[in-house]
Design a protein around this motif. Structure first.
Motif, PDB file in Angstrom:
ATOM      1  N   VAL A   1      66.542  31.265  18.634  1.00 56.63           N
ATOM      2  CA  VAL A   1      66.072  32.524  19.196  1.00 56.63           C
ATOM      3  C   VAL A   1      65.832  32.388  20.700  1.00 56.63           C
ATOM      4  O   VAL A   1      66.139  33.282  21.481  1.00 56.63           O
ATOM      5  N   ALA A   2      65.308  31.236  21.114  1.00 54.09           N
ATOM      6  CA  ALA A   2      65.004  31.037  22.535  1.00 54.09           C
ATOM      7  C   ALA A   2      66.249  31.091  23.402  1.00 54.09           C
ATOM      8  O   ALA A   2      66.158  31.402  24.592  1.00 54.09           O
ATOM      9  N   THR A   3      67.397  30.808  22.829  1.00 53.25           N
ATOM     10  CA  THR A   3      68.627  30.796  23.628  1.00 53.25           C
ATOM     11  C   THR A   3      69.332  32.152  23.646  1.00 53.25           C
ATOM     12  O   THR A   3      70.334  32.315  24.340  1.00 53.25           O
ATOM     13  N   LEU A   4      68.826  33.125  22.912  1.00 55.70           N
ATOM     14  CA  LEU A   4      69.462  34.439  22.868  1.00 55.70           C
ATOM     15  C   LEU A   4      69.330  35.157  24.206  1.00 55.70           C
ATOM     16  O   LEU A   4      68.325  35.032  24.902  1.00 55.70           O
ATOM     17  N   ASP A   5      70.342  35.925  24.556  1.00 52.37           N
ATOM     18  CA  ASP A   5      70.254  36.833  25.692  1.00 52.37           C
ATOM     19  C   ASP A   5      69.085  37.788  25.443  1.00 52.37           C
ATOM     20  O   ASP A   5      68.893  38.278  24.324  1.00 52.37           O
ATOM     21  N   ARG A   6      68.289  38.040  26.485  1.00 53.22           N
ATOM     22  CA  ARG A   6      67.107  38.887  26.309  1.00 53.22           C
ATOM     23  C   ARG A   6      67.460  40.279  25.799  1.00 53.22           C
ATOM     24  O   ARG A   6      66.643  40.935  25.150  1.00 53.22           O
ATOM     25  N   ARG A   7      68.654  40.740  26.087  1.00 56.46           N
ATOM     26  CA  ARG A   7      69.043  42.076  25.637  1.00 56.46           C
ATOM     27  C   ARG A   7      69.165  42.165  24.125  1.00 56.46           C
ATOM     28  O   ARG A   7      69.256  43.260  23.563  1.00 56.46           O
ATOM     29  N   LEU A   8      69.163  41.011  23.443  1.00 57.36           N
ATOM     30  CA  LEU A   8      69.286  41.006  21.984  1.00 57.36           C
ATOM     31  C   LEU A   8      67.933  40.975  21.277  1.00 57.36           C
ATOM     32  O   LEU A   8      67.882  41.026  20.048  1.00 57.36           O
ATOM     33  N   ARG A   9      66.831  40.908  22.028  1.00 57.90           N
ATOM     34  CA  ARG A   9      65.513  40.788  21.380  1.00 57.90           C
ATOM     35  C   ARG A   9      65.176  42.019  20.540  1.00 57.90           C
ATOM     36  O   ARG A   9      64.774  41.886  19.379  1.00 57.90           O
TER      37      ARG A   9
END
Length: 200
Positions: A1-9
């Motif tokens: 989760v920490a590596t996800l692009d912020r737009r995917l939160r």
């Protein structure tokens, strides 16, 4: 989760909502307590954490019978002038966290969009997420036809300079969820997609 692009939160939160609604009341209480404990662990609430608790906990509290949506009772903007000023000010400052002049222009764009020239921007030092919580709680009680106007003004704030940050999009999404109103269409720019959470 920490590596996800912020737009995917936020899309990730959307995907998790059906499962979270199926939790038992004790399971949800444990989940909520753990989430709040993690948010408070560093003794401050970031903008991203505020968005998370408004989008996630508000709807789950309602789904689990822990909260009722307040009844509408304010029919004119003058009834919620102070709250509207705070809301637009927070949005403008969040979108332009290092530029007060740009924040002022963004606020003016929002004020123009809602057609309320009497609204006054609140200085950055005088806004806080705690105050925003109280303001949004009251703004939930405005009549349904006023809510799209208010969100349109917030959208005008974050698009005033032609560049939309992920922080602005997430804040607008949280406000739309809180007001139970469709979110105006806005597209985030490519920059700031991986930036850290801001504090107001």
């Amino acid at each position: 989760v920490a590596t996800l692009d912020r737009r995917l939160r936020l899309p990730l939160i959307d995907l998790s909502m059906p499962a979270l609604r199926e939790l038992t009341r004790p399971q949800y209480a444990l989940f909520k307590n753990n989430l709040l404990a993690l948010m408070r662990a560093d003794n401050k609430i970031s903008l991203g954490e505020w968005v998370l608790q408004r989008v996630l906990l508000q709807h789950l509290d309602e789904a689990h019978g822990l909260r009722q949506r307040p009844r509408a009772k304010y029919s004119v903007l003058g009834d919620v002038k102070a709250e509207s000023e705070l809301l637009l000010s927070v949005v403008a400052h969040a979108e332009h966290s290092n530029d007060d002049a740009a924040a002022a222009r963004a606020f003016d764009a929002g004020r123009l969009a809602i057609g309320a020239g009497a609204l006054q921007r609140i200085a950055r030092k005088d806004v806080s997420l705690h105050r925003l919580d109280a303001a949004v709680d009251k703004l939930e009680q405005i009549k349904p036809l006023m809510k799209p106007r208010l969100l349109k003004a917030c959208a005008a704030c974050i698009t005033a300079d032609g560049h939309v940050t992920v922080d602005g999009i997430e804040l607008l999404r949280a406000l739309a969820a809180s007001l139970d109103c469709p979110m105006p269409p806005v597209i985030p720019g490519p920059a700031d997609s991986m930036g850290g959470d801001k504090h107001i």
